[in-house]
Every structure is written in structure tokens, then in C-alpha cells.
Design an enzyme around this catalytic site. Structure first.
Site, PDB file in Angstrom:
ATOM      1  N   LYS A  57     132.166 103.872 -21.397  1.00  0.00           N
ATOM      2  CA  LYS A  57     132.226 105.255 -21.882  1.00  0.00           C
ATOM      3  C   LYS A  57     131.937 106.240 -20.752  1.00  0.00           C
ATOM      4  CE  LYS A  57     130.815 104.116 -26.622  1.00  0.00           C
ATOM      5  NZ  LYS A  57     129.756 104.264 -27.656  1.00  0.00           N
ATOM      6  N   ALA A  73     126.261 105.822 -23.868  1.00  0.00           N
ATOM      7  CA  ALA A  73     125.405 104.934 -24.656  1.00  0.00           C
ATOM      8  C   ALA A  73     126.234 104.224 -25.715  1.00  0.00           C
ATOM      9  CB  ALA A  73     124.265 105.723 -25.308  1.00  0.00           C
ATOM     10  N   ASP A  74     125.776 103.039 -26.081  1.00  0.00           N
ATOM     11  CA  ASP A  74     126.427 102.297 -27.159  1.00  0.00           C
ATOM     12  C   ASP A  74     125.367 101.544 -27.945  1.00  0.00           C
ATOM     13  OD1 ASP A  74     129.232 101.400 -28.201  1.00  0.00           O
ATOM     14  OD2 ASP A  74     128.015  99.586 -28.153  1.00  0.00           O
ATOM     15  N   THR A  75     125.502 101.568 -29.276  1.00  0.00           N
ATOM     16  CA  THR A  75     124.513 100.956 -30.162  1.00  0.00           C
ATOM     17  C   THR A  75     125.164  99.875 -31.008  1.00  0.00           C
ATOM     18  OG1 THR A  75     123.221 103.002 -30.254  1.00  0.00           O
ATOM     19  CG2 THR A  75     122.838 101.398 -32.006  1.00  0.00           C
ATOM     20  N   GLY A 111     122.591 100.166 -25.342  1.00  0.00           N
ATOM     21  CA  GLY A 111     122.764 100.208 -23.894  1.00  0.00           C
ATOM     22  C   GLY A 111     122.947 101.643 -23.455  1.00  0.00           C
TER      23      GLY A 111
END
Length: 219
Positions: A57, A73-75, A111
Site C-alpha cells: 500500500k 497499514a493492513d489488518t 502490519g
């Protein structure tokens, strides 16, 4: 929002209003730009997958604002006996996710990645969440409000009406979508950008306050 620290701008590679509100709690000025990426991944480890997607991203937005620090960010929601849960595409998927998580413990992995020029850094945060035993009727009311569809696992832990979680152990901001102590460290390490300590009550006792997450890297 007021800007502090070194010259240059901050771009949040996200269209999530929750990540935007969280980042604002650091007292920095920033713009947002939604990344255009394929969020599918063959990486089996949830932590590595979250970091991989956070970096993707940030890289998708990097270069659009010369000299900017880009934060991504990634969840991912990790249930004990199921594949990692992302955002439900429809009501049926959201309903299934919420039923699967009901009354059980799962992990939420986020992350975070920062990029400026040739420098980059990441952190990965895992939080334990125990859901309460909400009823089928509560799930249906939550679905009727249209809330689950842009959220990993189909829920917002901060939703006061649904209030899905009974207990959390770890960073609450990470479950919402952006661990603020991690973001603050990466802003300083990669961009030389000073920021305020997180202005949220849950951050005062956060285990990330005094040090980085277990999986961290700067290069």
C-alpha cells in the site's frame, strides 16, 4: 492538525476514516491517498502477510508526493480454526464471520510500513481479543446498519452500540487499524518527524509504549 518535525509531508496510504482519526491523534498534518493494490496474498503467515500488504500500500502511493513519507497499514483477523479474515464482501460473509468469532478468542494482526525515498521500516503488532456472546439479533441489527463491510473480521471493536469485544490484551489501536506507538516510531526513524505522544487514553497503558513490536525492521 499541526505539523511538527522535519521538512516534508506525510501521506497516509488509506481511505479508512478510522486510520485517519487515529493518525490525527499524533498531532501531525497529513494527507490521505487510497492505494490501488490487489490485496490477495499467498503468504501463509498472518504477520508477514500484514506487513507485505502494508508495504504494498505504501509503495503504491510512494512517489505521488515527492519527498513525502508514506505510511501504510493492513489488518488481519486470525481465528483459531479458520483462514485469516479480511473485509467481508457481502452480508452473508459478514454474518458468517461474526458467528465464527462469537464468544471466542482470536488475534488481530496489523502490519505498519513507512517509506521515504530509499528508506523503509515496518512493525507488526498482534493483539488478543475475546469476543462476548452477542446474540443473533444483535448481529442482524449490526448488519442492518451496514457497519461490517469495510472492516477486517466484519466488526469495529470501538462500536459502542454493538460493543463486540469482552476483553483485549495488547494494543487496542492496532485492532482499530493503526498502532499509534508503532506509527510514531516509524515517523521518527524513517522520516525524522517528531510527533506528540498518542492522545488516547488506551495508549497510556499500551504494551507498545516502551518498545517496538517483536517483528520490526528499518532499512
Amino acid at each position: 492538525m499541526t505539523k511538527r518535525g522535519a521538512a516534508g509531508s506525510i501521506v497516509l496510504a488509506s481511505e479508512s476514516p478510522r486510520r485517519r482519526d487515529l493518525l490525527a491523534a499524533l498531532g501531525v498534518s497529513f494527507s490521505t491517498h487510497p492505494p490501488q493494490i490487489d490485496e490477495s496474498s499467498g503468504e501463509p503467515c498472518p504477520g508477514r502477510r500484514a506487513v507485505e500488504l502494508a508495504l504494498a500500500k505504501a509503495r503504491a502511493v510512494d512517489g505521488l508526493v515527492p519527498g513525502a513519507l508514506v505510511l501504510g497499514a493492513d489488518t488481519i483477523v486470525v481465528a483459531p480454526d479458520a483462514a485469516p479474515l479480511g473485509k467481508p464482501p457481502d452480508a452473508e460473509s459478514a454474518r458468517a464471520m461474526l458467528h465464527a468469532l462469537r464468544g471466542r478468542v482470536h488475534r488481530v494482526v496489523t502490519g505498519v510500513a513507512a517509506i521515504r525515498g530509499e528508506r523503509s521500516g515496518t512493525e507488526c503488532v498482534s493483539t488478543r481479543v475475546r469476543m462476548r456472546s452477542y446474540s443473533r439479533a444483535e448481529i442482524e441489527r449490526y448488519l442492518a446498519r451496514g457497519e461490517p463491510f469495510d472492516k477486517a473480521g466484519g466488526y469495529a471493536i470501538q462500536d459502542r452500540e454493538f460493543a463486540p469485544a469482552a476483553e483485549t490484551e495488547g494494543c487496542l489501536c492496532s485492532v482499530i487499524g493503526l498502532p499509534l506507538w508503532s506509527a510514531r516510531r516509524l515517523l521518527a526513524a524513517i522520516g525524522g518527524i517528531a510527533s506528540e505522544p498518542p492522545a488516547l487514553e488506551s495508549c497510556f497503558s499500551c504494551p507498545l509504549r516502551d518498545g517496538p513490536a517483536a517483528a520490526a525492521g528499518v532499512r
